[in-house]
Scaffold this active site. Structure first.
Site, short mmCIF file in Angstrom:
data_model
loop_
_atom_site.label_atom_id
_atom_site.label_comp_id
_atom_site.label_asym_id
_atom_site.label_seq_id
_atom_site.Cartn_x
_atom_site.Cartn_y
_atom_site.Cartn_z
N PHE A 110 24.17 20.37 7.12
CA PHE A 110 24.85 19.49 6.15
C PHE A 110 24.83 20.04 4.73
O PHE A 110 25.47 19.51 3.85
CB PHE A 110 24.34 18.04 6.23
CG PHE A 110 22.84 17.83 6.14
CD1 PHE A 110 22.07 18.39 5.13
CD2 PHE A 110 22.21 17.01 7.08
CE1 PHE A 110 20.70 18.15 5.04
CE2 PHE A 110 20.83 16.77 7.00
CZ PHE A 110 20.08 17.34 5.98
N HIS B 50 15.98 11.32 0.98
CA HIS B 50 14.75 11.49 0.18
C HIS B 50 14.21 12.92 0.19
O HIS B 50 13.40 13.27 -0.66
CB HIS B 50 13.67 10.46 0.58
CG HIS B 50 12.93 10.75 1.84
ND1 HIS B 50 11.69 10.21 2.11
CD2 HIS B 50 13.25 11.51 2.92
CE1 HIS B 50 11.29 10.63 3.29
NE2 HIS B 50 12.21 11.41 3.80
N ASP C 121 22.79 17.64 13.72
CA ASP C 121 21.53 18.25 13.24
C ASP C 121 21.69 19.76 13.32
O ASP C 121 22.73 20.28 13.76
CB ASP C 121 20.33 17.77 14.09
CG ASP C 121 19.04 17.71 13.26
OD1 ASP C 121 18.63 18.75 12.71
OD2 ASP C 121 18.43 16.63 13.18
N GLY D 55 25.21 21.89 13.13
CA GLY D 55 25.66 22.43 11.85
C GLY D 55 24.59 22.21 10.80
O GLY D 55 23.51 21.68 11.09
C1 LIG Z 1 12.90 13.54 8.33
S1 LIG Z 1 13.90 13.95 9.69
C2 LIG Z 1 14.73 12.43 9.98
C3 LIG Z 1 15.05 12.21 11.42
C4 LIG Z 1 15.74 10.87 11.77
N1 LIG Z 1 17.00 10.71 11.08
C5 LIG Z 1 14.84 9.71 11.50
O1 LIG Z 1 15.11 8.91 10.58
O2 LIG Z 1 13.83 9.55 12.21
C6 LIG Z 1 15.11 14.97 8.93
C7 LIG Z 1 16.13 15.54 9.91
O3 LIG Z 1 17.09 16.31 9.15
C8 LIG Z 1 17.39 17.49 9.87
N2 LIG Z 1 17.87 18.52 8.95
C9 LIG Z 1 17.16 19.19 8.00
N3 LIG Z 1 17.95 20.06 7.36
C10 LIG Z 1 19.19 19.93 7.90
C11 LIG Z 1 20.45 20.56 7.65
N4 LIG Z 1 20.56 21.47 6.70
N5 LIG Z 1 21.51 20.17 8.39
C12 LIG Z 1 21.41 19.23 9.37
N6 LIG Z 1 20.23 18.59 9.64
C13 LIG Z 1 19.14 18.94 8.93
C14 LIG Z 1 16.07 17.85 10.52
O4 LIG Z 1 16.26 18.74 11.60
C15 LIG Z 1 15.53 16.49 10.92
O5 LIG Z 1 15.97 16.12 12.21
#
Ligand SMILES: C[S@@+](CC[C@H](N)C(=O)[O-])C[C@H]1O[C@@H](n2cnc3c(N)ncnc32)[C@H](O)[C@@H]1O
Length: 337
Positions: free
Chosen positions: A228, A246, A200, A226
């Site tokens: 993604f 999504h 994350d 990092g």
């Molecule tokens: C909607 S949450 C989903 C959390 C978990 N996977 C779940 O299903 O409950 C989206 C996650 O993506 C992470 N996120 C958003 N942009 C990101 C990025 N550029 N790189 C890594 N993680 C990211 C957010 O910090 C968050 O934890």
């Protein structure tokens, strides 16, 4: 039975926001947290929450009728569900997402018509503020609340993935966009032979590590920091993405799937889970409404069908794909490299 049409269903749905807003307001006030300490009568609740004579009884009794509270004689108390999931002092609290919905989504959904006509997000970002994660993550308290609420929200799906996916065929996994680490903890507890990780944004690290340590899993479940959007994904036998694809437009979705493909060994698996829409796009109303919520919240995000997910994975090079139902509106799309 009469087959005459009635407007009941239309009115129930059209005015569903009455019930929704009543629950969201009770969560925001901390009513369920208060009642978790024990039953209280009308007079006590009126005083504690500064409720007007005119509103108090209707508000509390409406919550009884909606199945969110119980009343015995003069005493109001939580239901087993509201006690477990809406008491802020319990680790199972899922009200964080409802607090966010009340504060942010409720006003933003007022502009649904505008979003439908323009295809543009209607949240802070569209009003000149920061984007969704920027807004949340600039405040340590909302950051923690959001990451914790993700754990509660995805726990059922994480347990279903721990039970249904053939983990015995693999040794390592990484959960991409892991939030607090609910999925890696659930999977690692169920499968002691696995080593795992959560990936994350770096700001998430201390909250992830504290959660993992509370299950004594720090030696087996590590954090990878990092973005993604710009970095490659950590290598592992299985890559999981829950409620990630999504958020992003089609090009970004395909880029994330391609990064997962690159990080997997031959035979490795990508597991994508969220409210996957049924292929006929006529049954999973939650998934379809989630997609409208992505319209409100993101510049290009949308939810998708199992067939869409399989097609994108095949295009990225995955040999086999399948869709499996998890629970409620959630399914997983699995791709094998
Ligand atoms: C909607 S949450 C989903 C959390 C978990 N996977 C779940 O299903 O409950 C989206 C996650 O993506 C992470 N996120 C958003 N942009 C990101 C990025 N550029 N790189 C890594 N993680 C990211 C957010 O910090 C968050 O934890």
């Amino acid at each position: 039975m009469s087959s005459n049409p009635t407007p009941d269903g239309i009115l129930q749905l059209g005015l569903a926001f009455w019930g929704s807003k009543t629950l969201l307001t009770a969560v925001e006030m901390g009513l369920f947290t208060s009642l978790a300490k024990g039953p209280k009568d009308l007079a006590a609740l009126k005083k504690e929450f500064n409720l007007h004579d005119r509103s108090a009884k209707d508000f509390l009794d409406a919550l009884v009728a909606l199945g969110m509270l119980q009343r015995s004689g003069e005493q109001y108390s939580n239901t087993p569900e509201s006690d477990l999931f809406l008491d802020r002092n319990k680790p199972s609290y899922t009200g964080g997402i409802l607090e966010m919905a009340n504060k942010r989504l409720y006003p933003f959904w007022d502009s649904l018509g505008e979003a439908l006509r323009t295809g543009k997000a209607q949240n802070e970002a569209s009003r000149g503020g920061e984007d969704f994660f920027g807004t949340l993550y600039s405040n340590p308290q909302t950051l923690k609340l959001f990451l914790k609420s993700m754990t509660g929200l995805s726990m059922g799906a994480a347990q279903a993935i721990a039970a249904k996916f053939p983990w015995k065929n693999y040794k390592s996994f990484v959960d991409v966009g892991t939030a607090q680490g609910g999925l890696p903890v659930t999977v690692a507890l169920a499968h002691p032979h696995l080593t795992g990780g959560g990936y994350d944004l770096p700001v998430v690290k201390p909250i992830f590590e504290e959660y993992v340590a509370s299950f004594k899993l720090s030696d087996r479940v590590k954090f990878h920091g990092g973005s993604f959007l710009t970095d490659p994904l950590p290598k592992a036998d299985v890559i999981v993405m829950g409620h990630i694809l999504h958020d992003w437009n089609l090009e970004e979705k395909k880029m994330l799937i391609a990064k997962a493909y690159d990080a997997l060994p031959s035979g490795g698996a990508l597991v994508v889970f969220e409210a996957i829409i049924d292929d006929d796009r006529s049954k999973n109303a939650f998934g379809l409404l989630m997609s409208l919520n992505m319209l409100i919240e993101t510049p290009g995000g949308f939810d998708y069908t199992g067939a869409d997910g399989c097609k994108w994975m095949k295009e990225a090079g995955f040999k086999e794909t399948r869709v499996e139902h998890l629970l409620g509106p959630d399914s997983m799309v699995v791709g094998i490299k």
